[in-house]
Every structure is written in C-alpha cells, then in structure tokens.
Design a protein around this motif. Sequence first.
Motif, short mmCIF file in Angstrom:
data_model
loop_
_atom_site.label_atom_id
_atom_site.label_comp_id
_atom_site.label_asym_id
_atom_site.label_seq_id
_atom_site.Cartn_x
_atom_site.Cartn_y
_atom_site.Cartn_z
N PRO A 1 67.29 34.20 114.47
CA PRO A 1 65.75 33.87 114.22
C PRO A 1 65.02 35.03 115.15
N GLN B 1 60.52 31.62 111.23
CA GLN B 1 61.63 31.89 112.07
C GLN B 1 62.48 32.72 111.61
N GLN C 1 67.58 32.32 106.37
CA GLN C 1 68.56 32.03 107.45
C GLN C 1 69.78 32.71 106.75
N ALA D 1 60.94 21.08 110.94
CA ALA D 1 59.94 22.09 110.74
C ALA D 1 58.77 22.11 111.70
N ILE E 1 63.24 25.20 112.08
CA ILE E 1 62.61 26.41 111.29
C ILE E 1 61.01 26.10 111.07
N ASP F 1 59.30 29.18 106.46
CA ASP F 1 60.59 29.31 106.05
C ASP F 1 60.85 28.55 104.91
#
Length: 596
Positions: free
Chosen positions: A74, A99, A105, A154, A523, A527
């Motif tokens: 992140p 993030q 990711q 989130a 997140i 994201d």
Amino acid sequence: MPAEEVTDNPDVSLQHSGAQLRIAAYGPGAENVIGQTDQTDTHYTIANALELGDWEVAEVNPDLQVDVTTAAEPVDARETCYLMNEDGSLAPGAGDCAQFGTKGQQIDDEQAKNVVIVIADGTGDSEITSARNYLHGANGRLEGIDELPFMGMATTFSLEAENGLPDLVTDSSASASAWTTGVKTYDGAVAVDLNGEPVPTLAELARKDGMKVGNVSTAEIQDATPSSFAAHALDRKCYGPEEEKNDESCQGEDFASQYRENGGLGSISEQIVDLRADVTLGGGSDAFDQLVQAGGNWGGNTWTEGDSVLDNAKSQGYQVVTTADELDGISAANTEEPVLGLFSEGNFPRNYEQSIPGIDGATGEAIECSPSPERPDSIPALDHMTTTAMDLLQNDEGFLLQVEAASVDKANHDADFCGQAGEFEEYDQAVQAVRNWVEQSGEPTLLVVTTDHAHTSQITTIDQNTSGLTSRIVTADGDDMVINYATAASNDHDVALGGQNHTGTQMRVGAEGPGARNLLGQIDQTDIAFAVSNSLGLDFVDHEIDLSPQWDSEAQYPVTDSGSTNTAWIIVGAVVLVGVVAILVYTLNARRKRED
C-alpha cells in the motif's frame, strides 16, 4: 432526551451495540477467516491451524486460496490525496486517494468478461446485522452477501471542497463517485473532481471499449448513486433541464454553468440519455417530464428544444417501459435501441409499511413488519430487474452493470426499521440473482457487493431506553431486538423521522469471481474503481473520452450488439431447426414421388 434524564435514569444506559465485527488474519490458515463467520468459528480456525482438534478437518478448497506474496505494498495516500496546487486549486486525480494506486493490489490477475456492482445505500455492519437477525435469525445466513467468498473493508471519507482535507462522513454522491471514477470529491458532487471538472466513469470507459452497460436502481435514476455512474454534475440535485424545477442546491449563479443553454454538460436526466446505456431501470419519471431548454445535435443525437427529456429519448430510439409487464416484453437492447424503464415518479415505494420508533420503544411492545400496499405489482422487484438487465446485456464483448438497493438509506433517515429490513431483503435477493445468473451462464463475471456509507441505526439492549428513539422488533428467532436511532437534532417526530444522519465508519466489500481477491483487506472506495477497471482491461489514465460539451459532435462510443449471446444462439438454433425440418419435408416428399 435531556442529559440529566440519561445520567440520572437507571432505565437508560450507555450501551454496547450489536453489529457484526471485523476479523483479520495472516499466515497459515488465514483464509479460513475470510467471509461471513461467527466468533465460535475462530476457535476452530485456531485449533485446526495448530492441529489441536480430534475432529476431521475439511479439505482445502483451492478456489479460495490467496497468495499474498504477490500483493503490492500500500502507498501512503496522505501524500497524494490531500493535494493543493500552487494556484490554490484542489485536484487529486485518479488513484491519488487509493490505498494501492491505479494498479491495485495485484493479488489476482484473472480477467473478467463482465462486472456487476451491487450497492445497498446506507448499509453498514449494523444494518447488515439487524437485517440478518430479523430475516434469518442471529445465527442464520443471508443467502446473498453472506455466501460471498472474499471480504474486505473500505474507507468512505469524501473531501472538503474548501481545503481538500477529509470529510469523515460522506454523502452518497461523493461516495459513489469514488468507486465509479477512482477520484475523491466533495459531498454533492457527481463524477467531478474538487474543481468541478468532469472525470471519466467506469461506464464511459466500458462504453468506449465496446462493452454493454446497465444502470439499475430502486431510487430515482437521477439520484446520487445511479447518476454518478452515468453523468457529471456540480450538484446531485441537477435532475432536469428546467432550473427552477430543480432543488435550490442546483439553482443560481454557482450552478448556471451546468445547464446546456449556458454551455454546460446539461442536467443529469439529459446526460443519462446521452450515455445510451443499453439498459437503464429505476424511478424518477417526474424529472424526465421537464422540457429541454437547448436543442441541436449533441454527440450524434438530435435534441429538440421545448420537448420533454422523455420525448427526446423516445425520438432518439429508446424503448421506454413503465411497468413490469412492459419490461418483460423487451427481447433485446443495444445502444441504437436502449431500454429506459421508469416505473415511478420518484423513488420506488418501500416493500414494508413504515415503523415508528418511540422514546420508550425499547421497553414497549415488540412490533412485526408487514408488506406495504403502496408497492404495486407494476413496479418490478430489484432481483427481477437485475436478472432482466443481465439477460439483455449478455453479449460477446462483455458488460458492466451497476445495481442499487436505494432505500435502506432512505428508511434509515426516517428511523424506519421495517423499511430498512424490506429494502435490505430486496438487496440480498439481487445479490442472489447475480450469483444464480453467473452459475447458469458460466460467464467469467466479477461480482462486487458493497455500500456507500454507514448509517444511524444501532442494535441496543433489550429493556434499556436510550437518548434517542427506539423500535422493538420480533426477529426470525422469535426473540426481540431493539433498534436505536439517535443522530437527529431532536427526538420530535417532525425532526427525527427524516432527520437521521449518515455515520463515518468503514464499509464491508464482498466479492466473487475473476479479480475478487484484489478487494481483500483494508482499501479505500477508490480502490474498487481500479479493481474493476483492471479486471476488465480498462484504463482511467490513458483514455480518449471527451468530457466537453458535445454540440455538433459525432458519437464517440461504438454501437453495441443488439442481442444477448443467449438470444443469438436461440435464433441460430431456430434457423437450424427450420432448416432441418425443411430438409426432412423435402426428403419425405421426394421419397413419396419415387414410390409413386
């Protein structure tokens, strides 16, 4: 309730609340805490990881394994999100508040053909837990969202328009704009940045890529969540082209540039028509009756000044339906003949009759929720609209569909638990409908299930009144549950029933399908935009979408396929069958002639 009544009253207490809790893990067996579990499951997760039990352990499911060694690190979004330019303007762009940035990711690089995003407006963990208690019991399982294999959390904050710093309690339009554009913005904004400049949405990226697009809601289709998918506006209340008929928040000098006669992109209703999503279903017919104030060629379509937005839509090829039966009569949709379903003047009526909380509701008689006669059969259920949309959108190029159960939020504002429960049930049924469709079709589809923000309702202690209003409800277990509402300025019904407010906690994100693992862990809502775009091969940064006014311009999006894959195969099958029958008839006739 006055403070002295709270502090000096033995029947009132500062209490725990009964919402479900987050659990996280790392290391061997960590995947066993993913998804919906009970606290007692944690005991067995730990025992099995340490091989302490004398019971048979289930075999590992390879489809649910997560290889976190490939995950991106992140970023410190504080360094990129709260940006102020030298000229004083505020302009965090795509991925600046995420993030994991625009690349996501990178745990799961599997590509999806379709993506369906299902939203329950105003539905935090407290609302999920109370709905589960009411519908299935405390240890029951919601048949839609509880069955999703991957869960993340989130953050939902928006940004202050004045200084670009976090606004910790977002509204729905800023929140929806975050996951549809990947850009944080101010409360009230619809897919524009902090400077009021339009930014591309997932729907526009999908349209540019030749995918089919759908937008479904139980709210007015111009409301915050569906509009952020389909339009760009300085304020969420810029519903129609007649300024004086819109809310005051979209009137005056500060908002004049929104309207087409002043050189703007136009009202939300006009832009919904401009996007030409293959399927658009919801309420809000009232704003479509407003009259267009500027005519001409816009993006390859002709707008006639003085005609209503709805009449313009019809003249531009839209198939307009207003009842469930009419919707069932639609067999195909594409950008040349898109479907526009408007089933109510405003928001859909709620499924359950309104429940009214009281000062002493926690100590009073429990109530049972009952269906509302105000929800007619002519208005289609959300799961039916969702399935119909997917059937119409199915095609070789894939589709993007957003579905919203809007009125968990609206019932929460009204301190109406029964309203919440009925709307949540419809939401969970829509999630089930998507999962069933994906299983039956076999199409690689990413399903994302989340909400825009938390809300006011809390599960509090039986027989303990609070400083707010409470309702006592009979659950599926036959037990009682107390729901507390305490964020309005007053407990007077003329204030409290409609005056309850959002809250600022992080939100649950559930996912299934290609790319779902990229939504695990902690997140931000932005994201979600990149998890979706990356799974579909779309790019928020390198795109060719023109977001300026489109007078005298040609259409910038390609025409989509008129029929679903299923429909096409049905047609092909019918043609083949006719051909086979014709050959058989010809052969039999020829044989008879030879025999004669």
